[in-house]
Motif scaffolding. Sequence first.
Motif, PDB file in Angstrom:
ATOM      1  N   GLU A   1       0.819  -1.220   0.000  1.00  0.00           N
ATOM      2  CA  GLU A   1       0.000   0.000   0.000  1.00  0.00           C
ATOM      3  C   GLU A   1       0.853   1.272   0.000  1.00  0.00           C
ATOM      4  OE1 GLU A   1      -3.219   0.681  -0.534  1.00  0.00           O
ATOM      5  OE2 GLU A   1      -3.511  -1.444  -0.928  1.00  0.00           O
ATOM      6  N   PRO A   2       1.950   1.339   0.792  1.00  0.00           N
ATOM      7  CA  PRO A   2       2.787   2.548   0.721  1.00  0.00           C
ATOM      8  C   PRO A   2       3.374   2.773  -0.679  1.00  0.00           C
ATOM      9  CG  PRO A   2       3.298   1.321   2.716  1.00  0.00           C
ATOM     10  CD  PRO A   2       2.375   0.460   1.898  1.00  0.00           C
ATOM     11  N   THR A   3       3.752   1.688  -1.352  1.00  0.00           N
ATOM     12  CA  THR A   3       4.288   1.818  -2.707  1.00  0.00           C
ATOM     13  C   THR A   3       3.193   2.273  -3.665  1.00  0.00           C
ATOM     14  OG1 THR A   3       5.967   0.149  -2.255  1.00  0.00           O
ATOM     15  CG2 THR A   3       5.478   0.599  -4.573  1.00  0.00           C
ATOM     16  N   LEU A   4       1.985   1.725  -3.523  1.00  0.00           N
ATOM     17  CA  LEU A   4       0.862   2.180  -4.364  1.00  0.00           C
ATOM     18  C   LEU A   4       0.597   3.669  -4.162  1.00  0.00           C
ATOM     19  CD1 LEU A   4      -1.680  -0.763  -4.064  1.00  0.00           C
ATOM     20  CD2 LEU A   4      -0.477  -0.034  -6.121  1.00  0.00           C
ATOM     21  N   ALA A   5       0.673   4.110  -2.915  1.00  0.00           N
ATOM     22  CA  ALA A   5       0.469   5.533  -2.630  1.00  0.00           C
ATOM     23  C   ALA A   5       1.550   6.372  -3.305  1.00  0.00           C
ATOM     24  CB  ALA A   5       0.459   5.781  -1.121  1.00  0.00           C
ATOM     25  N   ALA A   6       2.795   5.880  -3.300  1.00  0.00           N
ATOM     26  CA  ALA A   6       3.887   6.594  -3.980  1.00  0.00           C
ATOM     27  C   ALA A   6       3.646   6.622  -5.484  1.00  0.00           C
ATOM     28  CB  ALA A   6       5.234   5.938  -3.660  1.00  0.00           C
ATOM     29  N   PHE A   7       3.149   5.504  -6.040  1.00  0.00           N
ATOM     30  CA  PHE A   7       2.812   5.473  -7.466  1.00  0.00           C
ATOM     31  C   PHE A   7       1.765   6.546  -7.775  1.00  0.00           C
ATOM     32  CE2 PHE A   7       3.717   0.669  -8.453  1.00  0.00           C
ATOM     33  CZ  PHE A   7       5.062   0.872  -8.184  1.00  0.00           C
ATOM     34  N   GLU A   8       0.745   6.638  -6.930  1.00  0.00           N
ATOM     35  CA  GLU A   8      -0.317   7.628  -7.162  1.00  0.00           C
ATOM     36  C   GLU A   8       0.224   9.053  -7.098  1.00  0.00           C
ATOM     37  OE1 GLU A   8      -3.229   5.946  -4.273  1.00  0.00           O
ATOM     38  OE2 GLU A   8      -4.587   6.049  -6.004  1.00  0.00           O
ATOM     39  N   ARG A   9       1.126   9.323  -6.145  1.00  0.00           N
ATOM     40  CA  ARG A   9       1.736  10.661  -6.055  1.00  0.00           C
ATOM     41  C   ARG A   9       2.535  10.967  -7.315  1.00  0.00           C
ATOM     42  NH1 ARG A   9       2.685   8.889  -0.905  1.00  0.00           N
ATOM     43  NH2 ARG A   9       4.867   8.462  -1.299  1.00  0.00           N
ATOM     44  N   PHE A  10       3.300  10.002  -7.786  1.00  0.00           N
ATOM     45  CA  PHE A  10       4.091  10.176  -8.994  1.00  0.00           C
ATOM     46  C   PHE A  10       3.181  10.479 -10.189  1.00  0.00           C
ATOM     47  CE2 PHE A  10       5.953   8.531 -12.899  1.00  0.00           C
ATOM     48  CZ  PHE A  10       7.182   9.152 -12.917  1.00  0.00           C
ATOM     49  N   ILE A  11       2.094   9.722 -10.315  1.00  0.00           N
ATOM     50  CA  ILE A  11       1.149   9.926 -11.420  1.00  0.00           C
ATOM     51  C   ILE A  11       0.560  11.324 -11.353  1.00  0.00           C
ATOM     52  CG2 ILE A  11      -1.082   9.187 -12.374  1.00  0.00           C
ATOM     53  CD1 ILE A  11      -0.326   6.326 -11.244  1.00  0.00           C
ATOM     54  N   ALA A  12       0.151  11.748 -10.159  1.00  0.00           N
ATOM     55  CA  ALA A  12      -0.437  13.086  -9.986  1.00  0.00           C
ATOM     56  C   ALA A  12       0.576  14.167 -10.320  1.00  0.00           C
ATOM     57  CB  ALA A  12      -0.954  13.245  -8.557  1.00  0.00           C
ATOM     58  N   GLU A  13       1.817  14.014  -9.870  1.00  0.00           N
ATOM     59  CA  GLU A  13       2.860  15.004 -10.168  1.00  0.00           C
ATOM     60  C   GLU A  13       3.142  15.052 -11.654  1.00  0.00           C
ATOM     61  OE1 GLU A  13       6.204  13.913  -7.739  1.00  0.00           O
ATOM     62  OE2 GLU A  13       5.109  14.341  -5.881  1.00  0.00           O
ATOM     63  N   LYS A  14       3.208  13.903 -12.283  1.00  0.00           N
ATOM     64  CA  LYS A  14       3.471  13.843 -13.718  1.00  0.00           C
ATOM     65  C   LYS A  14       2.340  14.518 -14.496  1.00  0.00           C
ATOM     66  CE  LYS A  14       5.308  11.136 -17.306  1.00  0.00           C
ATOM     67  NZ  LYS A  14       6.529  11.567 -17.850  1.00  0.00           N
ATOM     68  N   ARG A  15       1.097  14.254 -14.073  1.00  0.00           N
ATOM     69  CA  ARG A  15      -0.064  14.889 -14.708  1.00  0.00           C
ATOM     70  C   ARG A  15      -0.006  16.398 -14.552  1.00  0.00           C
ATOM     71  NH1 ARG A  15      -4.681  11.670 -12.493  1.00  0.00           N
ATOM     72  NH2 ARG A  15      -4.293   9.849 -13.729  1.00  0.00           N
ATOM     73  N   GLY A  16       0.333  16.849 -13.350  1.00  0.00           N
ATOM     74  CA  GLY A  16       0.417  18.277 -13.084  1.00  0.00           C
ATOM     75  C   GLY A  16       1.491  18.951 -13.889  1.00  0.00           C
ATOM     76  N   ALA A  17       2.605  18.259 -14.114  1.00  0.00           N
ATOM     77  CA  ALA A  17       3.706  18.827 -14.869  1.00  0.00           C
ATOM     78  C   ALA A  17       3.432  18.866 -16.372  1.00  0.00           C
ATOM     79  CB  ALA A  17       4.986  18.025 -14.605  1.00  0.00           C
ATOM     80  N   SER A  18       2.544  17.979 -16.842  1.00  0.00           N
ATOM     81  CA  SER A  18       2.326  17.912 -18.284  1.00  0.00           C
ATOM     82  C   SER A  18       1.209  18.836 -18.762  1.00  0.00           C
ATOM     83  CB  SER A  18       2.035  16.469 -18.693  1.00  0.00           C
ATOM     84  OG  SER A  18       0.841  16.021 -18.100  1.00  0.00           O
ATOM     85  N   PHE A  19       0.483  19.454 -17.856  1.00  0.00           N
ATOM     86  CA  PHE A  19      -0.613  20.349 -18.290  1.00  0.00           C
ATOM     87  C   PHE A  19      -0.231  21.784 -18.202  1.00  0.00           C
ATOM     88  CE2 PHE A  19      -3.119  16.602 -16.986  1.00  0.00           C
ATOM     89  CZ  PHE A  19      -3.685  16.317 -18.215  1.00  0.00           C
TER      90      PHE A  19
END
Length: 158
Positions: free
Chosen positions: A140-158
């Motif tokens: 679960e901690p790794t999944l949470a890190a994956f979600e943070r990475f996805i959100a940051e990547k999304r934020g950086a690409s818009f």
Amino acid sequence: MSEETEPPVIGLLGCVVDEPESQARAFGQQRRQRDSMMAQDYCELIADLIDAQGEARAVDISRRLGVAHATVVNTIGRLQRDGYVLQQPYRSIFLTETGRALALECRRRHQIVLRFLEALGIDPETARADAEGMEHHVSEPTLAAFERFIAEKRGASF
């Protein structure tokens, strides 16, 4: 007087061979994990089939998993015994509340891993194949890190 201990048994590959009880516990744990992964995969697939077609049949599960019909029938019997599915002979397969909850959790984990791999730039086909196995082993901690990475990547690409 000191107790003498026997030297460890060294196997063919130069590794220490476990005592029978220790080895049996380790293999037992692996079997339970495989059974759990199989239950997760089946429940997720059954939910997908019900959502897509309105029903899940053993023949459809067999085709989707690429396994023999008899394998599916045996596995469905175990899932029924364990409280994940309900089925009557020659009828569709239905998830219990426990089975539905497991399927939803597996689907959530699968989607997070899949989106993470795609965010890394992995091609969709490879990401789908890799996510299929990884979803069972990620904490679960790794999944949470994956979600943070996805959100940051999304934020950086818009």
